[in-house]
Scaffold this motif. Structure first.
Motif, PDB file in Angstrom:
ATOM      1  N   LYS A   1       0.806  -1.218   0.000  1.00 49.26           N
ATOM      2  CA  LYS A   1       0.000   0.000   0.000  1.00 49.26           C
ATOM      3  C   LYS A   1       0.843   1.274   0.000  1.00 49.26           C
ATOM      4  O   LYS A   1       0.365   2.328  -0.376  1.00 49.26           O
ATOM      5  N   ARG A   2       2.107   1.180   0.429  1.00 52.26           N
ATOM      6  CA  ARG A   2       2.934   2.372   0.574  1.00 52.26           C
ATOM      7  C   ARG A   2       3.784   2.689  -0.653  1.00 52.26           C
ATOM      8  O   ARG A   2       4.095   3.842  -0.909  1.00 52.26           O
ATOM      9  N   VAL A   3       4.203   1.662  -1.386  1.00 51.53           N
ATOM     10  CA  VAL A   3       5.130   1.847  -2.500  1.00 51.53           C
ATOM     11  C   VAL A   3       4.494   1.270  -3.756  1.00 51.53           C
ATOM     12  O   VAL A   3       4.181   0.083  -3.806  1.00 51.53           O
ATOM     13  N   TRP A   4       4.268   2.122  -4.750  1.00 52.87           N
ATOM     14  CA  TRP A   4       3.701   1.644  -6.010  1.00 52.87           C
ATOM     15  C   TRP A   4       4.823   1.212  -6.932  1.00 52.87           C
ATOM     16  O   TRP A   4       5.720   1.982  -7.236  1.00 52.87           O
ATOM     17  N   ILE A   5       4.754  -0.019  -7.390  1.00 54.34           N
ATOM     18  CA  ILE A   5       5.786  -0.566  -8.266  1.00 54.34           C
ATOM     19  C   ILE A   5       5.192  -0.724  -9.660  1.00 54.34           C
ATOM     20  O   ILE A   5       4.083  -1.243  -9.815  1.00 54.34           O
ATOM     21  N   ARG A   6       5.923  -0.223 -10.666  1.00 52.56           N
ATOM     22  CA  ARG A   6       5.469  -0.264 -12.056  1.00 52.56           C
ATOM     23  C   ARG A   6       6.546  -0.902 -12.934  1.00 52.56           C
ATOM     24  O   ARG A   6       7.678  -1.057 -12.504  1.00 52.56           O
ATOM     25  N   GLU A   7       6.171  -1.218 -14.173  1.00 53.59           N
ATOM     26  CA  GLU A   7       7.151  -1.766 -15.110  1.00 53.59           C
ATOM     27  C   GLU A   7       8.287  -0.772 -15.310  1.00 53.59           C
ATOM     28  O   GLU A   7       8.076   0.431 -15.280  1.00 53.59           O
ATOM     29  N   ASP A   8       9.480  -1.280 -15.515  1.00 54.69           N
ATOM     30  CA  ASP A   8      10.715  -0.519 -15.725  1.00 54.69           C
ATOM     31  C   ASP A   8      11.256   0.141 -14.465  1.00 54.69           C
ATOM     32  O   ASP A   8      12.235   0.877 -14.534  1.00 54.69           O
ATOM     33  N   ASP A   9      10.651  -0.102 -13.305  1.00 55.24           N
ATOM     34  CA  ASP A   9      11.215   0.412 -12.057  1.00 55.24           C
ATOM     35  C   ASP A   9      12.464  -0.390 -11.704  1.00 55.24           C
ATOM     36  O   ASP A   9      12.544  -1.595 -11.978  1.00 55.24           O
ATOM     37  N   VAL A  10      13.427   0.273 -11.081  1.00 55.58           N
ATOM     38  CA  VAL A  10      14.621  -0.407 -10.578  1.00 55.58           C
ATOM     39  C   VAL A  10      14.365  -0.739  -9.108  1.00 55.58           C
ATOM     40  O   VAL A  10      13.970   0.125  -8.328  1.00 55.58           O
ATOM     41  N   VAL A  11      14.569  -2.004  -8.753  1.00 48.43           N
ATOM     42  CA  VAL A  11      14.293  -2.469  -7.396  1.00 48.43           C
ATOM     43  C   VAL A  11      15.473  -3.296  -6.889  1.00 48.43           C
ATOM     44  O   VAL A  11      16.343  -3.705  -7.657  1.00 48.43           O
ATOM     45  N   LEU A  12      15.492  -3.506  -5.589  1.00 42.32           N
ATOM     46  CA  LEU A  12      16.414  -4.474  -4.980  1.00 42.32           C
ATOM     47  C   LEU A  12      15.600  -5.717  -4.659  1.00 42.32           C
ATOM     48  O   LEU A  12      14.496  -5.603  -4.108  1.00 42.32           O
ATOM     49  N   VAL A  13      16.118  -6.878  -5.017  1.00 44.17           N
ATOM     50  CA  VAL A  13      15.435  -8.119  -4.669  1.00 44.17           C
ATOM     51  C   VAL A  13      16.364  -9.015  -3.872  1.00 44.17           C
ATOM     52  O   VAL A  13      17.583  -8.958  -4.004  1.00 44.17           O
ATOM     53  N   SER A  14      15.750  -9.827  -3.041  1.00 41.88           N
ATOM     54  CA  SER A  14      16.475 -10.810  -2.251  1.00 41.88           C
ATOM     55  C   SER A  14      16.047 -12.197  -2.722  1.00 41.88           C
ATOM     56  O   SER A  14      14.940 -12.642  -2.415  1.00 41.88           O
ATOM     57  N   PRO A  15      16.892 -12.870  -3.540  1.00 42.74           N
ATOM     58  CA  PRO A  15      16.510 -14.199  -4.042  1.00 42.74           C
ATOM     59  C   PRO A  15      16.307 -15.197  -2.906  1.00 42.74           C
ATOM     60  O   PRO A  15      16.996 -15.148  -1.892  1.00 42.74           O
ATOM     61  N   TRP A  16      15.348 -16.098  -3.114  1.00 41.24           N
ATOM     62  CA  TRP A  16      15.084 -17.126  -2.118  1.00 41.24           C
ATOM     63  C   TRP A  16      16.210 -18.139  -2.121  1.00 41.24           C
ATOM     64  O   TRP A  16      16.735 -18.501  -3.173  1.00 41.24           O
ATOM     65  N   ASP A  17      16.565 -18.631  -0.939  1.00 43.88           N
ATOM     66  CA  ASP A  17      17.625 -19.636  -0.821  1.00 43.88           C
ATOM     67  C   ASP A  17      17.206 -20.971  -1.427  1.00 43.88           C
ATOM     68  O   ASP A  17      18.002 -21.669  -2.032  1.00 43.88           O
ATOM     69  N   TRP A  18      15.945 -21.340  -1.253  1.00 40.97           N
ATOM     70  CA  TRP A  18      15.490 -22.670  -1.627  1.00 40.97           C
ATOM     71  C   TRP A  18      14.855 -22.745  -3.018  1.00 40.97           C
ATOM     72  O   TRP A  18      14.633 -23.826  -3.533  1.00 40.97           O
ATOM     73  N   GLN A  19      14.546 -21.581  -3.648  1.00 42.76           N
ATOM     74  CA  GLN A  19      14.025 -21.561  -5.011  1.00 42.76           C
ATOM     75  C   GLN A  19      14.688 -20.411  -5.744  1.00 42.76           C
ATOM     76  O   GLN A  19      14.315 -19.261  -5.559  1.00 42.76           O
ATOM     77  N   GLU A  20      15.648 -20.720  -6.579  1.00 45.71           N
ATOM     78  CA  GLU A  20      16.472 -19.693  -7.218  1.00 45.71           C
ATOM     79  C   GLU A  20      15.670 -18.783  -8.146  1.00 45.71           C
ATOM     80  O   GLU A  20      16.041 -17.637  -8.365  1.00 45.71           O
ATOM     81  N   GLU A  21      14.543 -19.265  -8.689  1.00 49.25           N
ATOM     82  CA  GLU A  21      13.790 -18.462  -9.648  1.00 49.25           C
ATOM     83  C   GLU A  21      12.766 -17.535  -8.988  1.00 49.25           C
ATOM     84  O   GLU A  21      11.993 -16.878  -9.681  1.00 49.25           O
TER      85      GLU A  21
END
Length: 95
Positions: free
Chosen positions: A52-72
């Motif tokens: 609700k606080r951060v609107w994410i749209r296509e082409d936005d640059v984000v930081l992601v934290s990949p899951w340890d148990w599912q790489e995709e």
């Protein structure tokens, strides 16, 4: 303390388990498709605290934290404003 004065702002950089990513597609149900800086396409989840606080749209640059148990799969941890993303490109952190 805004980036409008032409000076460099200190941006949040990835921690050990985080990578830069660009949102390529909105999938619905709080999920997006991202292309990570390591070359992997992942399905990323928008956590409840960001929905609700951060609107994410296509082409936005984000930081992601990949899951340890599912790489995709990953969780989005941060979204950069457009001016911050431009600064990251200028400094060579992302393409």
């Amino acid at each position: 303390m805004s980036g409008e004065d032409g000076g460099r702002t200190n941006l949040r950089m990835p921690e050990d388990d985080e990578v830069f990513a660009t949102v390529t597609e909105m999938l619905g149900a709080n999920r997006v498709k991202v292309r990570c800086a390591d070359g992997t396409e992942r399905t990323a989840r928008i956590p409840g605290k960001m929905q609700k606080r951060v609107w994410i749209r296509e082409d936005d640059v984000v930081l992601v934290s990949p899951w340890d148990w599912q790489e995709e799969k990953a969780d989005i941890t941060w979204r950069y404003e457009k001016s911050d993303a431009d600064q990251l490109r200028q400094e060579g952190h992302i393409q």
